[in-house]
Design a protein around this motif. Sequence first.
Motif, short mmCIF file in Angstrom:
data_model
loop_
_atom_site.label_atom_id
_atom_site.label_comp_id
_atom_site.label_asym_id
_atom_site.label_seq_id
_atom_site.Cartn_x
_atom_site.Cartn_y
_atom_site.Cartn_z
N ASP A 1 2.50 2.33 -1.86
CA ASP A 1 3.47 3.00 -2.73
C ASP A 1 3.25 2.76 -4.23
O ASP A 1 3.66 3.58 -5.05
CB ASP A 1 4.89 2.55 -2.38
N LYS A 2 2.61 1.64 -4.57
CA LYS A 2 2.45 1.32 -5.99
C LYS A 2 1.60 2.38 -6.71
O LYS A 2 0.52 2.74 -6.25
CB LYS A 2 1.80 -0.05 -6.15
N GLY A 3 2.12 2.87 -7.82
CA GLY A 3 1.40 3.87 -8.59
C GLY A 3 1.70 5.31 -8.19
O GLY A 3 1.18 6.25 -8.79
N PHE A 4 2.55 5.49 -7.16
CA PHE A 4 2.92 6.84 -6.72
C PHE A 4 4.39 7.09 -7.02
O PHE A 4 5.23 6.18 -6.98
CB PHE A 4 2.66 7.01 -5.21
N ILE B 274 -7.58 3.67 0.61
CA ILE B 274 -6.88 2.41 0.38
C ILE B 274 -7.39 1.38 1.40
O ILE B 274 -7.16 1.54 2.60
CB ILE B 274 -5.36 2.58 0.53
N PRO B 275 -8.07 0.34 0.96
CA PRO B 275 -8.55 -0.68 1.90
C PRO B 275 -7.40 -1.55 2.40
O PRO B 275 -6.57 -2.01 1.60
CB PRO B 275 -9.55 -1.49 1.06
N HIS C 268 10.32 2.50 3.40
CA HIS C 268 11.70 2.22 3.02
C HIS C 268 12.28 1.08 3.86
O HIS C 268 11.99 0.98 5.05
CB HIS C 268 12.57 3.46 3.21
N THR C 269 13.12 0.27 3.23
CA THR C 269 13.88 -0.75 3.94
C THR C 269 15.23 -0.16 4.32
O THR C 269 15.94 0.39 3.46
CB THR C 269 14.10 -2.00 3.05
#
Length: 238
Positions: free
Chosen positions: A215-218, A161-162, A224-225
């Motif tokens: 997190d996107k796509g997993f 992930i860049p 977490h907030t």
Amino acid sequence: MTANLDPDPLTAMRLLLVEDDRDAAEYLRKAFREAGHVVDLAADGEVGLALALDGKYDVMVVDRMLPVRDGLSLVTELRGRGHTTPVLILSALGQVDDRVQGLRAGGDDYLPKPYAFTELLARVEALSRRGVTQGAETVYKVADLELDRLAHRVARGGKEIPLQPREFRLLEYLLRHAGQVVTRTMLLENVWDYHFDPQTNVIDVHVSRLRSKIDKGFDVPLIHTVRGAGYMVRAGAA
């Protein structure tokens, strides 16, 4: 370009000083050498950038007002190329807005002129120690997320992930405190080096961008907030 002839290899820092005022540069070079450190000099921003890209420095000390390429442009270009060498910016411009501008350009610290050399040395040593203290652990892992400090690489599920330099630093700090609540103040002081709250949404924006990449796509979110407290990296629900 000048270097200390007798550095102690166990304690010496290798410093890049970018300063166009010859008298100031010679004074600082001599003072740093007397403190036992190796110093390379550059008299303009373009030469400073070339040395920074070619050499491996513990800390850079960069004057803000430079010929050919100004100090902020130098730092911005350096960060844009993925270099994370700590940078302390020196400037006669010392108002809050000036300091914020320098830090947002990618500086790690900002010291207004005039200053005492003892304070400058202490700040440079603190920036150097940051790398040493954090260097004890070079790989951080949570679930299938891995950050390698030395390779400057982040991967999740085996897929690289860049990240931009500030995103990398933000994720590194969150991972070093995995399972713990990281407050806004902690992030401001340790990722942005703000010792005051600039009253912006800079943290929210960067966390949102980082979350979209991590997190996107997993199926399982890791960032977490924690409402009313801050943020936490951990596997599973916060």
